[in-house]
Design an enzyme around this catalytic site. Sequence first.
Site, PDB file in Angstrom:
ATOM      1  NE  ARG A  61       4.336  28.758 -17.932  1.00 51.21           N
ATOM      2  CZ  ARG A  61       3.948  27.804 -17.073  1.00 51.21           C
ATOM      3  NH1 ARG A  61       2.950  27.006 -17.367  1.00 51.21           N
ATOM      4  NH2 ARG A  61       4.559  27.657 -15.915  1.00 51.21           N
ATOM      5  CE  LYS A 213       9.848  39.532 -40.120  1.00 48.68           C
ATOM      6  NZ  LYS A 213       9.773  38.190 -40.672  1.00 48.68           N
TER       7      LYS A 213
HETATM    8  C1  LIG Z   1      10.523  37.015 -40.037  1.00 49.06           C
HETATM    9  C2  LIG Z   1       9.804  35.821 -40.462  1.00 49.06           C
HETATM   10  C3  LIG Z   1       9.535  34.790 -39.561  1.00 49.06           C
HETATM   11  C4  LIG Z   1      10.071  34.782 -38.162  1.00 49.06           C
HETATM   12  O1  LIG Z   1       9.535  35.796 -37.371  1.00 49.06           O
HETATM   13  P1  LIG Z   1      10.327  36.308 -36.070  1.00 49.06           P
HETATM   14  O2  LIG Z   1       9.309  37.105 -35.346  1.00 49.06           O
HETATM   15  O3  LIG Z   1      11.497  37.089 -36.586  1.00 49.06           O
HETATM   16  O4  LIG Z   1      10.756  35.092 -35.309  1.00 49.06           O
HETATM   17  C5  LIG Z   1       8.783  33.729 -40.011  1.00 49.06           C
HETATM   18  N1  LIG Z   1       8.339  33.659 -41.254  1.00 49.06           N
HETATM   19  C6  LIG Z   1       8.578  34.633 -42.168  1.00 49.06           C
HETATM   20  C7  LIG Z   1       8.041  34.495 -43.547  1.00 49.06           C
HETATM   21  C8  LIG Z   1       9.326  35.732 -41.794  1.00 49.06           C
HETATM   22  O5  LIG Z   1       9.587  36.671 -42.700  1.00 49.06           O
END
Ligand SMILES: *Cc1c(COP(=O)(O)O)cnc(C)c1O
Length: 398
Positions: A61, A213
């Site tokens: 963890r 992303k």
């Molecule tokens: C997508 C996103 C998040 C959240 O990320 P996840 O991995 O989907 O939880 C946070 N901040 C921004 C600016 C995003 O575009």
Amino acid sequence: MMSSNKSRKPDTVLTHGGRDPAAHHGIVNPPIYRASTVLFPSVEVLRRGEADPFSTMRYGRYGTPTHWSLEQAVAELEGGYRSVTTSSGLGAITTALGAFVSAGDHLLIQNSVYEPTRVYADRVLARMGVRAEYFDPGIGAGIADLVRPQTRVLMLEAPGSLSFEMPDVPLLVSSAKARSDRLIAMIDNTWPTPLYFQPLKHGVDLSIHAATKYIVGHSDAMLGLIVATEETFLPLKSHAAMIGQCASPDDAWLGQRGLRSMSARLKQHQAGALHLAEWLKARPEIAKVMHPALPEDPGHAIWKRDFCGACGLFGFVLKTDNDAAVTALLEGLSLFGMGYSWGGYESLLLAYQWKPYHPDWLKGEGGTLMRIHVGLEDTDDLIADLEAGFERLKAAIS
Ligand SMILES: *Cc1c(COP(=O)(O)O)cnc(C)c1O
């Protein structure tokens, strides 16, 4: 952990950061360490680890060498001390906030942050006696007037989610910190990625990423990262450990794998997005394009001063608010998908409802807010897809 050379250029860090082939039989990529139990050879070794539980392998963890590989590369890219991997981008935001707030604290949050950040503050932190106050990032040095003795966190995002305006990060951070020495500045740094903006060099204490992303880059894993300073790392990592925050080693591996090609991908996303932004600007169906790398964008000067690139995500406003027409545009597209998230290799297009908390320049305007992610496809094909979409839009209106 491997020592790193702080003077390496970003593209070199992307290819070599956090990798140590000699430690893994010469294999180029770090292997995936799947682990819960870790066996200690002696009582002495077990006890020694307790003194510094986050630098040696103790329990799955807390992270494995697979996580460390990604964490080390991203920390080196941003000039951070160390970083923490989380199960998602939102998990990174809630872990960072949770690590530093207590009942009675006050938070200053930019009004155009990623919406779930607001939801967490208003629905979870509020229940625990933490009060969030939202500000328009255009307030600049005026942020100082909002800082109270109870203010613990300044939360920023550049550019703003959906609205794409550019906050003056160094000005906001230095003005707020001048009023309070207990203030922790955090930023959601997902849009520029660790490659195009280094917040810790501008006074920010924690830089947060939805690695889901561009770092993962292929729309196939959920992952978050928080880059910390030397002062913030231990409280942050301890909190992450106490709440059971961890990412799977497989997803951390996909993150470090994605990182290796991120610079090359981003160059193409950036060029494609700028090309489409220019093309959209000239279309009669469009009221405005929001992209800080466009020279006439209100945030351009700040973007140019602080960032060294742009990604494939930007916004535009369609003149029409005719829902059936916008639906006709969206549903006939063959290359642009409709879906949440972004940063993968594919193009995406979404229509949004107006949000009351968007900065002033959005208030009272009609039309439909669109968010576009320009993927790695050929831009001629993307333009042809959108052109046909605009024909459907026009046909549906008339
Ligand atoms: C997508 C996103 C998040 C959240 O990320 P996840 O991995 O989907 O939880 C946070 N901040 C921004 C600016 C995003 O575009």
